[in-house]
Design a protein around this motif. Structure first.
Motif, short mmCIF file in Angstrom:
data_model
loop_
_atom_site.label_atom_id
_atom_site.label_comp_id
_atom_site.label_asym_id
_atom_site.label_seq_id
_atom_site.Cartn_x
_atom_site.Cartn_y
_atom_site.Cartn_z
N LEU A 96 39.41 25.54 16.94
CA LEU A 96 39.56 24.23 16.34
C LEU A 96 40.86 23.56 16.78
N GLN A 97 40.79 22.25 16.93
CA GLN A 97 41.97 21.43 17.25
C GLN A 97 42.27 20.60 16.01
N ARG A 98 43.53 20.57 15.60
CA ARG A 98 43.88 19.90 14.35
C ARG A 98 44.60 18.58 14.59
N ASP A 99 44.24 17.59 13.77
CA ASP A 99 44.93 16.31 13.72
C ASP A 99 45.10 15.98 12.24
N GLY A 100 46.30 16.17 11.71
CA GLY A 100 46.52 15.97 10.28
C GLY A 100 45.78 17.03 9.48
N VAL A 101 44.94 16.58 8.55
CA VAL A 101 44.17 17.52 7.72
C VAL A 101 42.73 17.66 8.21
N ILE A 102 42.47 17.20 9.42
CA ILE A 102 41.14 17.32 10.03
C ILE A 102 41.21 18.28 11.20
N ALA A 103 40.31 19.25 11.22
CA ALA A 103 40.19 20.19 12.34
C ALA A 103 38.87 19.88 13.05
N THR A 104 38.94 19.69 14.34
CA THR A 104 37.76 19.30 15.12
C THR A 104 37.35 20.43 16.05
N CYS A 105 36.05 20.66 16.12
CA CYS A 105 35.50 21.66 17.03
C CYS A 105 35.23 20.99 18.37
N PRO A 106 35.90 21.43 19.44
CA PRO A 106 35.67 20.81 20.75
C PRO A 106 34.27 21.05 21.30
N CYS A 107 33.56 22.05 20.78
CA CYS A 107 32.20 22.35 21.28
C CYS A 107 31.20 21.27 20.89
N ASP A 108 31.30 20.80 19.63
CA ASP A 108 30.30 19.84 19.13
C ASP A 108 30.91 18.63 18.44
N ASP A 109 32.23 18.50 18.47
CA ASP A 109 32.97 17.39 17.86
C ASP A 109 32.82 17.30 16.34
N ALA A 110 32.39 18.39 15.71
CA ALA A 110 32.32 18.41 14.24
C ALA A 110 33.73 18.36 13.67
N GLU A 111 33.91 17.56 12.62
CA GLU A 111 35.21 17.43 11.99
C GLU A 111 35.19 18.08 10.61
N TYR A 112 36.13 19.00 10.39
CA TYR A 112 36.23 19.76 9.14
C TYR A 112 37.47 19.34 8.37
N ASN A 113 37.30 19.08 7.09
CA ASN A 113 38.41 18.73 6.22
C ASN A 113 39.11 20.02 5.80
N LEU A 114 40.40 20.13 6.03
CA LEU A 114 41.13 21.35 5.70
C LEU A 114 41.39 21.50 4.21
N PHE A 115 41.17 20.47 3.42
CA PHE A 115 41.26 20.62 1.97
C PHE A 115 40.04 21.35 1.42
N SER A 116 38.87 21.03 1.97
CA SER A 116 37.62 21.60 1.44
C SER A 116 36.96 22.59 2.39
N GLY A 117 37.26 22.51 3.68
CA GLY A 117 36.62 23.36 4.68
C GLY A 117 35.25 22.86 5.12
N GLU A 118 34.85 21.72 4.63
CA GLU A 118 33.50 21.21 4.90
C GLU A 118 33.46 20.19 6.03
N ALA A 119 32.29 20.12 6.65
CA ALA A 119 31.99 19.09 7.64
C ALA A 119 30.63 18.52 7.30
#
Length: 143
Positions: A96-119
């Motif tokens: 995962l690549q992080r920008d602020g509290v969002i972690a993005t998967c470079p494989c599929d561009d899914a964005e995960y919120n680091l507060f909840s862990g959800e996408a």
């Protein structure tokens, strides 16, 4: 005979309720379970940002998680997640690549919120790890 049935019912209830607290733990076929423990001292410069709500630190020590761990101060405590894409098999692009509290998967561009862990629209959330407060400004992360 009724005593035997009652005893059986009590034993079954005991075994069902006596399960470890880890039974809720997240199980994902894409991410193996590696055992590790790491102590974080927020008085050290690399972890000092965790003293403030909303800040995230990437822990990239050998043997900690699969691709490291993201730790966030949620304001109500701390949460730690595996730094690997949960909806992809492990590969070169699955960190995962992080920008602020969002972690993005470079494989599929899914964005995960680091507060909840959800996408949104994804089957698996980020893989959570245990976080334990072990002292003033100290936490332990483990799996």
């Amino acid at each position: 005979m009724n005593i035997a049935k009652c005893l059986f019912a009590v034993l079954i209830t005991f075994f069902i309720c006596g399960c470890s607290s880890d039974d809720y733990r997240y199980r994902n076929p894409n991410l193996p379970d590696y055992n590790f423990t790491v102590d974080i001292d927020m008085n050290l410069p690399q972890y000092s940002q965790l003293k403030f709500t909303g800040n995230v630190v990437y822990v990239n020590q050998a043997g900690v998680g699969i691709n490291g761990v993201y730790v966030i101060n949620t304001g109500g405590g701390f949460t730690a997640y595996e730094a690997s894409c949960p909806n992809q098999p492990l590969s070169e692009c699955s960190r995962l690549q992080r920008d602020g509290v969002i972690a993005t998967c470079p494989c599929d561009d899914a964005e995960y919120n680091l507060f909840s862990g959800e996408a949104e629209g994804k089957e698996y959330t980020l893989k959570p790890y245990r976080v334990e407060i072990t002292g003033e400004d100290k936490i332990r992360i483990s799996n």
